[in-house]
Design a protein around this motif. Structure first.
Motif, PDB file in Angstrom:
ATOM      1  N   MET A  52       0.841  -1.202   0.000  1.00  0.00           N
ATOM      2  CA  MET A  52       0.000   0.000   0.000  1.00  0.00           C
ATOM      3  C   MET A  52       0.874   1.250   0.000  1.00  0.00           C
ATOM      4  O   MET A  52       2.090   1.179   0.163  1.00  0.00           O
ATOM      5  CB  MET A  52      -0.918   0.004   1.217  1.00  0.00           C
ATOM      6  N   ASP A  53       0.241   2.405  -0.155  1.00  0.00           N
ATOM      7  CA  ASP A  53       0.967   3.659  -0.175  1.00  0.00           C
ATOM      8  C   ASP A  53       1.537   3.976   1.205  1.00  0.00           C
ATOM      9  O   ASP A  53       1.108   3.428   2.225  1.00  0.00           O
ATOM     10  CB  ASP A  53       0.035   4.784  -0.628  1.00  0.00           C
ATOM     11  N   SER A  54       2.520   4.871   1.248  1.00  0.00           N
ATOM     12  CA  SER A  54       3.238   5.171   2.492  1.00  0.00           C
ATOM     13  C   SER A  54       2.330   5.768   3.562  1.00  0.00           C
ATOM     14  O   SER A  54       2.513   5.499   4.760  1.00  0.00           O
ATOM     15  CB  SER A  54       4.393   6.131   2.192  1.00  0.00           C
ATOM     16  N   ILE A  55       1.365   6.587   3.160  1.00  0.00           N
ATOM     17  CA  ILE A  55       0.448   7.200   4.144  1.00  0.00           C
ATOM     18  C   ILE A  55      -0.361   6.129   4.856  1.00  0.00           C
ATOM     19  O   ILE A  55      -0.530   6.149   6.077  1.00  0.00           O
ATOM     20  CB  ILE A  55      -0.479   8.208   3.448  1.00  0.00           C
ATOM     21  N   THR A  56      -0.844   5.157   4.083  1.00  0.00           N
ATOM     22  CA  THR A  56      -1.619   4.069   4.685  1.00  0.00           C
ATOM     23  C   THR A  56      -0.760   3.235   5.622  1.00  0.00           C
ATOM     24  O   THR A  56      -1.200   2.874   6.729  1.00  0.00           O
ATOM     25  CB  THR A  56      -2.214   3.171   3.581  1.00  0.00           C
ATOM     26  N   GLN A  57       0.469   2.930   5.193  1.00  0.00           N
ATOM     27  CA  GLN A  57       1.350   2.120   6.040  1.00  0.00           C
ATOM     28  C   GLN A  57       1.686   2.847   7.338  1.00  0.00           C
ATOM     29  O   GLN A  57       1.713   2.233   8.407  1.00  0.00           O
ATOM     30  CB  GLN A  57       2.638   1.775   5.280  1.00  0.00           C
ATOM     31  N   ALA A  58       1.941   4.143   7.260  1.00  0.00           N
ATOM     32  CA  ALA A  58       2.246   4.920   8.461  1.00  0.00           C
ATOM     33  C   ALA A  58       1.035   4.983   9.388  1.00  0.00           C
ATOM     34  O   ALA A  58       1.156   4.849  10.617  1.00  0.00           O
ATOM     35  CB  ALA A  58       2.692   6.327   8.074  1.00  0.00           C
ATOM     36  N   THR A  59      -0.147   5.170   8.806  1.00  0.00           N
ATOM     37  CA  THR A  59      -1.379   5.243   9.601  1.00  0.00           C
ATOM     38  C   THR A  59      -1.670   3.913  10.271  1.00  0.00           C
ATOM     39  O   THR A  59      -2.034   3.868  11.457  1.00  0.00           O
ATOM     40  CB  THR A  59      -2.564   5.650   8.705  1.00  0.00           C
ATOM     41  N   LEU A  60      -1.515   2.830   9.522  1.00  0.00           N
ATOM     42  CA  LEU A  60      -1.754   1.507  10.095  1.00  0.00           C
ATOM     43  C   LEU A  60      -0.764   1.211  11.216  1.00  0.00           C
ATOM     44  O   LEU A  60      -1.152   0.700  12.279  1.00  0.00           O
ATOM     45  CB  LEU A  60      -1.642   0.441   8.997  1.00  0.00           C
ATOM     46  N   GLY A  61       0.504   1.538  10.997  1.00  0.00           N
ATOM     47  CA  GLY A  61       1.502   1.327  12.042  1.00  0.00           C
ATOM     48  C   GLY A  61       1.173   2.100  13.301  1.00  0.00           C
ATOM     49  O   GLY A  61       1.278   1.577  14.420  1.00  0.00           O
ATOM     50  N   ALA A  62       0.753   3.352  13.138  1.00  0.00           N
ATOM     51  CA  ALA A  62       0.396   4.181  14.292  1.00  0.00           C
ATOM     52  C   ALA A  62      -0.813   3.619  15.021  1.00  0.00           C
ATOM     53  O   ALA A  62      -0.863   3.610  16.265  1.00  0.00           O
ATOM     54  CB  ALA A  62       0.123   5.611  13.827  1.00  0.00           C
ATOM     55  N   ALA A  63      -1.812   3.159  14.269  1.00  0.00           N
ATOM     56  CA  ALA A  63      -3.028   2.614  14.882  1.00  0.00           C
ATOM     57  C   ALA A  63      -2.725   1.328  15.650  1.00  0.00           C
ATOM     58  O   ALA A  63      -3.277   1.103  16.739  1.00  0.00           O
ATOM     59  CB  ALA A  63      -4.082   2.353  13.804  1.00  0.00           C
ATOM     60  N   VAL A  64      -1.853   0.483  15.098  1.00  0.00           N
ATOM     61  CA  VAL A  64      -1.480  -0.757  15.792  1.00  0.00           C
ATOM     62  C   VAL A  64      -0.678  -0.429  17.045  1.00  0.00           C
ATOM     63  O   VAL A  64      -0.891  -1.024  18.114  1.00  0.00           O
ATOM     64  CB  VAL A  64      -0.677  -1.681  14.847  1.00  0.00           C
ATOM     65  N   GLY A  65       0.259   0.524  16.932  1.00  0.00           N
ATOM     66  CA  GLY A  65       1.018   0.935  18.110  1.00  0.00           C
ATOM     67  C   GLY A  65       0.116   1.471  19.198  1.00  0.00           C
ATOM     68  O   GLY A  65       0.258   1.127  20.378  1.00  0.00           O
ATOM     69  N   GLU A  66      -0.854   2.309  18.817  1.00  0.00           N
ATOM     70  CA  GLU A  66      -1.820   2.859  19.771  1.00  0.00           C
ATOM     71  C   GLU A  66      -2.641   1.752  20.417  1.00  0.00           C
ATOM     72  O   GLU A  66      -2.915   1.784  21.631  1.00  0.00           O
ATOM     73  CB  GLU A  66      -2.732   3.853  19.053  1.00  0.00           C
ATOM     74  N   ALA A  67      -3.034   0.764  19.628  1.00  0.00           N
ATOM     75  CA  ALA A  67      -3.848  -0.330  20.149  1.00  0.00           C
ATOM     76  C   ALA A  67      -3.095  -1.144  21.199  1.00  0.00           C
ATOM     77  O   ALA A  67      -3.686  -1.604  22.187  1.00  0.00           O
ATOM     78  CB  ALA A  67      -4.299  -1.233  19.008  1.00  0.00           C
ATOM     79  N   PHE A  68      -1.797  -1.301  21.019  1.00  0.00           N
ATOM     80  CA  PHE A  68      -1.021  -2.137  21.945  1.00  0.00           C
ATOM     81  C   PHE A  68      -0.563  -1.373  23.192  1.00  0.00           C
ATOM     82  O   PHE A  68      -0.682  -1.887  24.305  1.00  0.00           O
ATOM     83  CB  PHE A  68       0.191  -2.734  21.220  1.00  0.00           C
ATOM     84  N   LEU A  69      -0.040  -0.167  22.999  1.00  0.00           N
ATOM     85  CA  LEU A  69       0.576   0.514  24.139  1.00  0.00           C
ATOM     86  C   LEU A  69       0.137   1.964  24.313  1.00  0.00           C
ATOM     87  O   LEU A  69       0.739   2.702  25.080  1.00  0.00           O
ATOM     88  CB  LEU A  69       2.109   0.462  24.007  1.00  0.00           C
ATOM     89  N   GLY A  70      -0.898   2.386  23.585  1.00  0.00           N
ATOM     90  CA  GLY A  70      -1.346   3.763  23.708  1.00  0.00           C
ATOM     91  C   GLY A  70      -1.782   4.132  25.117  1.00  0.00           C
ATOM     92  O   GLY A  70      -1.501   5.239  25.598  1.00  0.00           O
ATOM     93  N   LYS A  71      -2.470   3.243  25.783  1.00  0.00           N
ATOM     94  CA  LYS A  71      -2.954   3.529  27.137  1.00  0.00           C
ATOM     95  C   LYS A  71      -1.793   3.678  28.120  1.00  0.00           C
ATOM     96  O   LYS A  71      -1.854   4.455  29.072  1.00  0.00           O
ATOM     97  CB  LYS A  71      -3.887   2.417  27.602  1.00  0.00           C
ATOM     98  N   LYS A  72      -0.710   2.946  27.865  1.00  0.00           N
ATOM     99  CA  LYS A  72       0.446   2.944  28.763  1.00  0.00           C
ATOM    100  C   LYS A  72       1.378   4.121  28.493  1.00  0.00           C
ATOM    101  O   LYS A  72       1.847   4.785  29.435  1.00  0.00           O
ATOM    102  CB  LYS A  72       1.208   1.627  28.604  1.00  0.00           C
ATOM    103  N   VAL A  73       1.669   4.411  27.210  1.00  0.00           N
ATOM    104  CA  VAL A  73       2.710   5.400  26.892  1.00  0.00           C
ATOM    105  C   VAL A  73       2.191   6.583  26.080  1.00  0.00           C
ATOM    106  O   VAL A  73       2.962   7.460  25.680  1.00  0.00           O
ATOM    107  CB  VAL A  73       3.890   4.733  26.152  1.00  0.00           C
TER     108      VAL A  73
END
Length: 340
Positions: A1-22
């Motif tokens: 996929m395009d870079s914007i989508t990959q960056a957005t997906l990475g951020a959303a996954v990071g938020e899902a795993f550790l957003g509440k903590k960090v």
């Protein structure tokens, strides 16, 4: 996929795993890790187009890379944020799933992803989503942005981000279902008109999962047609595109032709422009979305020969997308089942 989508997906996954903590740090690292596999292009200025094509979406897009790189980056991030007391294991798990989802969102596109490197260089593809699709990216982006504006402890933050991930994933699953239907339409329509075929590929035609292009190979010819899920008529009209494989036959063992055949998976057309051999990869379509009588192919390569007539490399022509802009109204009409 395009870079914007990959960056957005990475951020959303990071938020899902550790957003509440960090907090925002998880999303920030997600942006970096989500785009990291595509940094295989940094070698491009130092290699020719053959190596470039062979290595892009190669090892950095493999399952083995996920397992090897995740603990390394987990350790690095943990040392950067030692005061947060997250631990390298949790950072590693987050990194692993960011890398993994990068692969999983590339896999449905047409380009091809070498997920089994270094054990196999076969480019795997599911052909169920276009390389740019706003209907996938926008819900993901909105869910993430809303989440990042809320407090870490807020349940609404978790709900917003996960809703974006859920809707985008649901759209991917819908794409698989539509592709199954579309594939059967192309196969049945071709067999009714021309009999058996050698191989068939169906891909989204532009940024949606509702208009599709089919490529059917038979007897050194690629038969092409366009189908919308809103079409009432299931008997498709196919256009015959000669592959002209006799033009490349003398060079089948040369590195340039060998690589182009490996990448195109047989969906190609060869032509002579004067004394210049040209190789088109048909899977990436034409500037008119295949909706007019004639237009330039998007993926065009000039084969280069040395003094011994050995095809050692190729040069890709810069795609001309101006015709696509002029055909947007035609595309929109065809998308909803209208005539060409």
């Amino acid at each position: 996929m395009d870079s914007i989508t990959q960056a957005t997906l990475g951020a959303a996954v990071g938020e899902a795993f550790l957003g509440k903590k960090v907090g925002y740090r998880a999303a920030a690292w997600g942006v970096l890790l989500g785009t990291l596999p595509d940094l295989d292009i940094i070698i491009n200025p130092f290699v020719d187009n053959v190596i470039e094509l062979r290595t892009h979406r190669g090892f950095t897009h493999s399952f083995l890379f996920c397992f090897l790189a995740a603990p390394i980056f987990g350790w690095i991030i943990d040392n950067v944020h030692k005061s947060l007391e997250v631990g390298w294991v949790r950072w590693s798990i987050m990194s692993f799933f960011i890398f993994l989802t990068h692969i999983f969102i590339d896999l449905p596109t047409t380009y091809g992803t070498q997920i089994l490197r270094p054990f196999s260089d076969t480019p795997h593809t599911l052909d169920s989503i276009f390389i740019i699709d706003p209907l996938y990216t926008v819900p993901l982006f909105l869910g993430l942005i809303i989440a990042l504006t809320l407090k870490r402890s807020s349940r609404a933050r978790m709900f917003a981000n996960r809703s974006g991930l859920f809707i985008s994933t649901l759209y991917l699953i819908l794409g698989f279902g539509i592709k199954s239907h579309v594939h059967s339409v192309f196969a049945e329509s071709f067999q009714n008109q021309y009999g058996m075929y050698e191989q068939i590929k169906t891909t989204p035609n532009g940024p949606s999962i509702f208009l599709w292009t089919g490529y059917v190979e038979k007897n050194d010819t690629i038969y092409n047609s366009v189908y919308s899920v809103f079409d009432e008529e299931k008997l498709l009209e196919f256009t015959a595109i000669p592959k002209n494989s006799h033009l490349i036959e003398p060079y089948l063992n040369d590195r340039a032709i060998e690589t182009l055949l490996w990448f195109s998976r047989g969906y190609y057309r060869a032509e002579m422009e004067g004394d210049q051999l040209v190789f088109y990869d048909l899977r990436f379509g034409r500037g008119d979305f295949w909706l007019t009588d004639d237009a330039a192919y998007v993926w065009k390569n000039y084969v280069r020969f040395d003094e011994n007539e050995y095809a050692y490399t190729f040069e890709q022509a810069i795609p001309n997308f101006s015709t696509r802009t002029s055909n947007l109204s035609r595309y929109w009409n065809r998308l909803w089942g209208g005539p060409h």
